[in-house]
Design a protein around this motif. Structure first.
Motif, mmCIF file in Angstrom:
data_model
loop_
_atom_site.group_PDB
_atom_site.id
_atom_site.type_symbol
_atom_site.label_atom_id
_atom_site.label_comp_id
_atom_site.label_asym_id
_atom_site.label_seq_id
_atom_site.Cartn_x
_atom_site.Cartn_y
_atom_site.Cartn_z
ATOM 1 N N ILE A 181 0.861 -1.185 0.000
ATOM 2 C CA ILE A 181 0.000 0.000 0.000
ATOM 3 C C ILE A 181 0.897 1.235 0.000
ATOM 4 C CG2 ILE A 181 -1.980 1.132 1.085
ATOM 5 C CD1 ILE A 181 -2.358 -1.452 2.773
ATOM 6 N N TYR A 182 0.670 2.146 -0.955
ATOM 7 C CA TYR A 182 1.469 3.367 -1.014
ATOM 8 C C TYR A 182 0.970 4.354 0.041
ATOM 9 C CZ TYR A 182 3.618 1.658 -5.281
ATOM 10 O OH TYR A 182 4.342 0.916 -6.177
ATOM 11 N N PRO A 183 1.806 4.742 1.019
ATOM 12 C CA PRO A 183 1.360 5.655 2.081
ATOM 13 C C PRO A 183 1.228 7.099 1.608
ATOM 14 C CG PRO A 183 3.434 4.553 2.645
ATOM 15 C CD PRO A 183 3.198 4.335 1.201
ATOM 16 N N ALA A 184 1.890 7.439 0.506
ATOM 17 C CA ALA A 184 1.895 8.816 0.012
ATOM 18 C C ALA A 184 1.922 8.779 -1.512
ATOM 19 C CB ALA A 184 3.128 9.551 0.533
ATOM 20 N N ASP A 185 1.616 9.907 -2.150
ATOM 21 C CA ASP A 185 1.742 9.999 -3.605
ATOM 22 C C ASP A 185 3.203 9.730 -3.966
ATOM 23 O OD1 ASP A 185 -0.852 10.823 -3.396
ATOM 24 O OD2 ASP A 185 -0.522 12.866 -4.102
ATOM 25 N N SER A 186 3.412 8.896 -4.963
ATOM 26 C CA SER A 186 4.791 8.519 -5.312
ATOM 27 C C SER A 186 4.786 7.809 -6.657
ATOM 28 C CB SER A 186 5.324 7.570 -4.237
ATOM 29 O OG SER A 186 6.317 6.726 -4.754
ATOM 30 N N PRO A 187 5.904 7.823 -7.381
ATOM 31 C CA PRO A 187 5.988 6.937 -8.533
ATOM 32 C C PRO A 187 6.106 5.496 -8.032
ATOM 33 C CG PRO A 187 7.802 8.554 -8.517
ATOM 34 C CD PRO A 187 7.133 8.616 -7.182
ATOM 35 N N GLY A 188 5.567 4.562 -8.784
ATOM 36 C CA GLY A 188 5.649 3.162 -8.365
ATOM 37 C C GLY A 188 5.467 2.238 -9.548
ATOM 38 N N PHE A 201 0.559 6.640 7.425
ATOM 39 C CA PHE A 201 1.709 7.372 7.947
ATOM 40 C C PHE A 201 1.214 8.679 8.535
ATOM 41 C CE2 PHE A 201 4.839 10.750 7.287
ATOM 42 C CZ PHE A 201 5.941 10.224 7.934
ATOM 43 N N SER A 202 1.757 9.065 9.681
ATOM 44 C CA SER A 202 1.433 10.359 10.257
ATOM 45 C C SER A 202 2.643 10.907 10.991
ATOM 46 C CB SER A 202 0.253 10.227 11.227
ATOM 47 O OG SER A 202 0.155 11.419 11.980
ATOM 48 N N ALA A 203 3.158 12.015 10.481
ATOM 49 C CA ALA A 203 4.362 12.606 11.076
ATOM 50 C C ALA A 203 4.073 13.209 12.448
ATOM 51 C CB ALA A 203 4.935 13.664 10.148
ATOM 52 N N THR A 204 2.800 13.530 12.716
ATOM 53 C CA THR A 204 2.485 14.215 13.973
ATOM 54 C C THR A 204 2.170 13.240 15.102
ATOM 55 O OG1 THR A 204 0.195 14.411 13.268
ATOM 56 C CG2 THR A 204 1.611 16.297 12.850
ATOM 57 N N THR B 132 15.315 17.762 7.071
ATOM 58 C CA THR B 132 14.104 17.787 6.264
ATOM 59 C C THR B 132 13.956 16.442 5.560
ATOM 60 O OG1 THR B 132 14.623 20.104 5.819
ATOM 61 C CG2 THR B 132 12.895 19.100 4.464
ATOM 62 N N ASP B 133 12.783 15.826 5.683
ATOM 63 C CA ASP B 133 12.493 14.597 4.946
ATOM 64 C C ASP B 133 11.533 14.964 3.826
ATOM 65 O OD1 ASP B 133 11.517 12.176 3.956
ATOM 66 O OD2 ASP B 133 11.721 11.172 5.892
ATOM 67 N N LEU B 134 12.060 15.158 2.628
ATOM 68 C CA LEU B 134 11.234 15.632 1.506
ATOM 69 C C LEU B 134 10.207 14.592 1.085
ATOM 70 C CD1 LEU B 134 14.068 17.375 -0.577
ATOM 71 C CD2 LEU B 134 12.241 18.536 0.676
ATOM 72 N N SER B 135 10.524 13.296 1.230
ATOM 73 C CA SER B 135 9.560 12.280 0.797
ATOM 74 C C SER B 135 8.414 12.152 1.795
ATOM 75 C CB SER B 135 10.237 10.938 0.550
ATOM 76 O OG SER B 135 10.411 10.234 1.751
ATOM 77 N N ALA B 136 8.698 12.323 3.092
ATOM 78 C CA ALA B 136 7.635 12.255 4.102
ATOM 79 C C ALA B 136 7.001 13.626 4.326
ATOM 80 C CB ALA B 136 8.193 11.706 5.412
ATOM 81 N N LYS B 137 7.534 14.650 3.670
ATOM 82 C CA LYS B 137 7.063 16.036 3.809
ATOM 83 C C LYS B 137 7.006 16.456 5.273
ATOM 84 C CE LYS B 137 4.369 16.176 -0.495
ATOM 85 N NZ LYS B 137 4.569 14.776 -0.960
ATOM 86 N N LYS B 142 9.111 22.957 7.989
ATOM 87 C CA LYS B 142 7.803 22.603 7.418
ATOM 88 C C LYS B 142 7.865 21.435 6.422
ATOM 89 C CE LYS B 142 6.102 27.280 8.122
ATOM 90 N NZ LYS B 142 5.533 28.498 7.571
ATOM 91 N N GLY B 143 8.892 20.617 6.553
ATOM 92 C CA GLY B 143 8.996 19.431 5.698
ATOM 93 C C GLY B 143 9.230 19.732 4.239
ATOM 94 N N ARG B 144 9.749 20.908 3.948
ATOM 95 C CA ARG B 144 9.921 21.283 2.537
ATOM 96 C C ARG B 144 11.159 22.151 2.342
ATOM 97 N NH1 ARG B 144 8.872 26.609 2.550
ATOM 98 N NH2 ARG B 144 7.097 27.467 3.702
ATOM 99 N N ALA B 145 11.457 22.423 1.064
ATOM 100 C CA ALA B 145 12.555 23.325 0.721
ATOM 101 C C ALA B 145 12.135 24.750 1.072
ATOM 102 C CB ALA B 145 12.868 23.203 -0.762
#
Lengths: 249, 323
Positions: A181-188, A201-204, B132-137, B142-145
């Motif tokens: 399962i792709y957790p985020a938009d991505s090429p695949g 996935f949740s960064a917070t 910064t983790d650009l793939s995980a934003k 703010k997770g970006r450039a």
């Protein structure tokens, strides 16, 4: 202490990592060894360890280049080998089951029609095969929180596409003996079957990822209306709650 | 509180530290400064601990307005830095009074510059790192450039005006007009490639492709080297892992690499060569050269020892100006 009683071999991965190979291919008994060994190194980290990377049939130990002197990795092999636990010690008998709703919508951006031709199966047969059995999370990798699930039923196995395409977050896809399962938009490069409204996935959140290696996963077919409904009910901070109730049931 | 404002957007400016470790089992990419040794040095030059959040810049690097007095250091690639239009030195501490504009004239050599500020950037850590983790934003700013208008807070303004004037560098930047040699070890799937193909690989002159990024270098060759290998299931990859793609393309993984990959890992670039990889700019020619593990480990130990001593020396020097 009883010795680790299964086949294994140590291999250097360049100058800063060690691989411990525990078997071949995608195999649930090898998965148990991978999980127990990863757990062992988490509890007893060797000097200079910076990361443990469990994958299908091996555990890779990544070291801090500042903390491995000349010969340190080769010297470590006999020590680590002696310290390996008997597999029984840490292996667990049960892992959480997580139910994943999937909208296998042929009208959406899926590869169902293409797969139907390639696999000589009808679309309902593909969906039936994909949802009929439980899977295990063998590893997380590629993207934060991306679960590699196996083992895909043989009639659904098809090698990955030659060229990656854009995937949207939540895309459920298959390639060879795996589903993921792709957790985020991505090429695949995997074949798209459908989409889940659940976040992976949740960064917070402290949990960060919905899945952990070892989890059992069940896919359930839902219609587009249910997809929209679940999506509107899910907040992005609910990974812990989702795990506790076993996904979406 | 001090602050740096982005005036002109750079190609890719991100907040980085040494990277995010201990999270690979969740698929979290390590990220961090691509040229770690230059990043460490930038911090040492301004008296910071090695692993303090700094900016990583690519050319065009944009421009930055300092809203408070600051002591900074620029290391890594030489993009001909200027303060208020006048050239300034790389690899030494610089005092920038409030209102200074830092800009970059042209890419002279190298691919990535590090901008460290005395006291560090005030960036909260995510999973133990400010990178910064650009793939995980997420992570970093703010997770970006960085974009024009972003105001990056500093832990504290620094008013030190009298500074050491000696320039100190720990790595040599690759000359883009020459063919660079990158030393490498055999990777885990080295044996899958026949001896004749390995010979071809090691003789081949590659160019760094324009699509290269923080994830990896994409290699170009005049005549592609197609080697058939069997498909394999995913396993761990590292910074410096050289992978062979099924279409014959070669990639060398850098800081933003995924934790696992499913392509054969033919070569592995050892740690002491990572800084060189990090500074190869697009179009630079290079070839691989086989090394033995024992020699590579000795070179690592020497690099780590020497660079640590250099950093301790420059850090002590600036700290003596502070007291």
């Amino acid at each position: 202490m009883p010795r680790f009683d299964h086949y294994y071999s140590f291999h250097l991965l360049g100058d800063t990592a060690l691989e411990i190979r525990l078997g071949e291919g995608i195999d649930p008994t090898v998965l148990e060894r991978v999980l127990s060994l990863a757990q062992h190194f988490k509890r007893h980290p060797p000097e200079g360890l910076s990361d443990i990377i469990p994958s299908y049939n091996r555990v890779t130990l990544r070291f801090d280049p500042y903390r491995v002197g000349p010969g340190a990795l080769t010297d470590l092999i006999p020590t680590l080998s002696d310290s390996l636990p008997a597999s029984e010690i840490h292996s667990r008998t049960s892992y959480p089951t997580i139910h994943i709703p999937v909208c296998y919508d042929e009208a959406g951006a899926t590869d169902l029609s293409l797969l139907s031709e390639q696999l000589h199966l009808s679309i309902p047969e593909i969906i039936q095969l994909h949802t009929a059995q439980p899977y295990r999370v063998y590893m997380l990798g590629f993207l934060p929180g991306f679960p590699y699930l196996g083992i895909l039923p043989e009639p659904l196995q098809l090698s990955r596409k030659s060229k990656p395409e854009p995937m949207v977050a939540g895309t459920v896809a298959i390639a060879a003996a795996q589903t993921g399962i792709y957790p985020a938009d991505s090429p695949g490069g995997w074949w798209r079957l459908g989409r889940t409204p659940l976040p992976l996935f949740s960064a917070t959140e402290e949990r960060v990822t919905l899945f952990e290696p070892g989890d059992q996963v069940h896919f359930h077919s839902i219609d587009p209306a249910s997809f929209t409904k679940i999506q509107s009910q899910i907040t992005h901070d609910s990974l812990t709650a989702l795990r506790e109730k076993g996904g979406w049931v | 509180m001090g602050m740096i404002e982005v005036i002109k957007k750079g190609l890719l400016t991100t907040v980085q530290d040494a990277g995010r470790f201990g999270q690979a089992a969740r698929g979290i990419h390590p990220c961090g400064a691509v040229d770690r040794e230059s990043f460490f040095l930038s911090n040492a030059l301004v008296g910071n601990d090695d692993n303090t959040a700094a900016l990583e810049l690519h050319f065009p690097a944009g421009s930055f307005l300092f809203h408070s007095d600051a002591v900074i250091a620029l290391t890594g690639a030489d993009f001909q830095p200027q303060v208020n239009g006048s050239p300034v030195q790389m690899n030494q501490p610089l005092f920038l009074p409030k209102g200074s504009l830092l800009s970059f004239e042209r890419p002279n050599r190298g691919a990535r510059t590090y901008l460290a500020v005395m006291g560090g950037l005030d960036i909260p850590a995510w999973l133990g790192s400010a990178s910064t983790d650009l793939s995980a934003k997420t992570g970093g700013w703010k997770g970006r450039a960085l974009q024009p208008g972003d105001c990056i807070p500093l832990h504290r303004p620094s008013r030190l005006q009298k500074l050491p004037t000696e320039s100190t560098s720990t790595n040599e930047l690759p000359d883009p007009t020459e063919t660079i040699v990158v030393e490498c070890l055999a990777g885990p799937e080295y044996e899958r490639v026949g001896a004749a193909d390995i010979d071809h690989l090691l003789e081949k002159q590659f160019q760094v492709g324009r699509e290269s990024d923080r994830m990896g270098l994409r290699l170009r060759a005049a005549d592609p080297l197609l080697i058939q290998t069997n498909p394999m299931i995913s396993s761990a990859v590292l910074f410096g892992t050289v992978q062979l793609l099924p279409n014959g393309e070669w990639i060398v993984l850098l800081a933003d690499h995924p934790t696992t990959g499913g392509y054969p890992r033919i070569l592995q670039v050892p740690y002491y060569e990572w800084g060189k990889l990090a500074q190869l700019s697009a179009g630079t020619s290079f070839r691989f050269q086989r090394m033995e593990l024992v020699a590579a480990m000795e070179k690592n130990a020497q690099l780590v020892r020497e660079n640590r001593l250099t950093r301790d020396r420059v850090r002590q020097r600036i700290q003596s100006y502070l007291s």
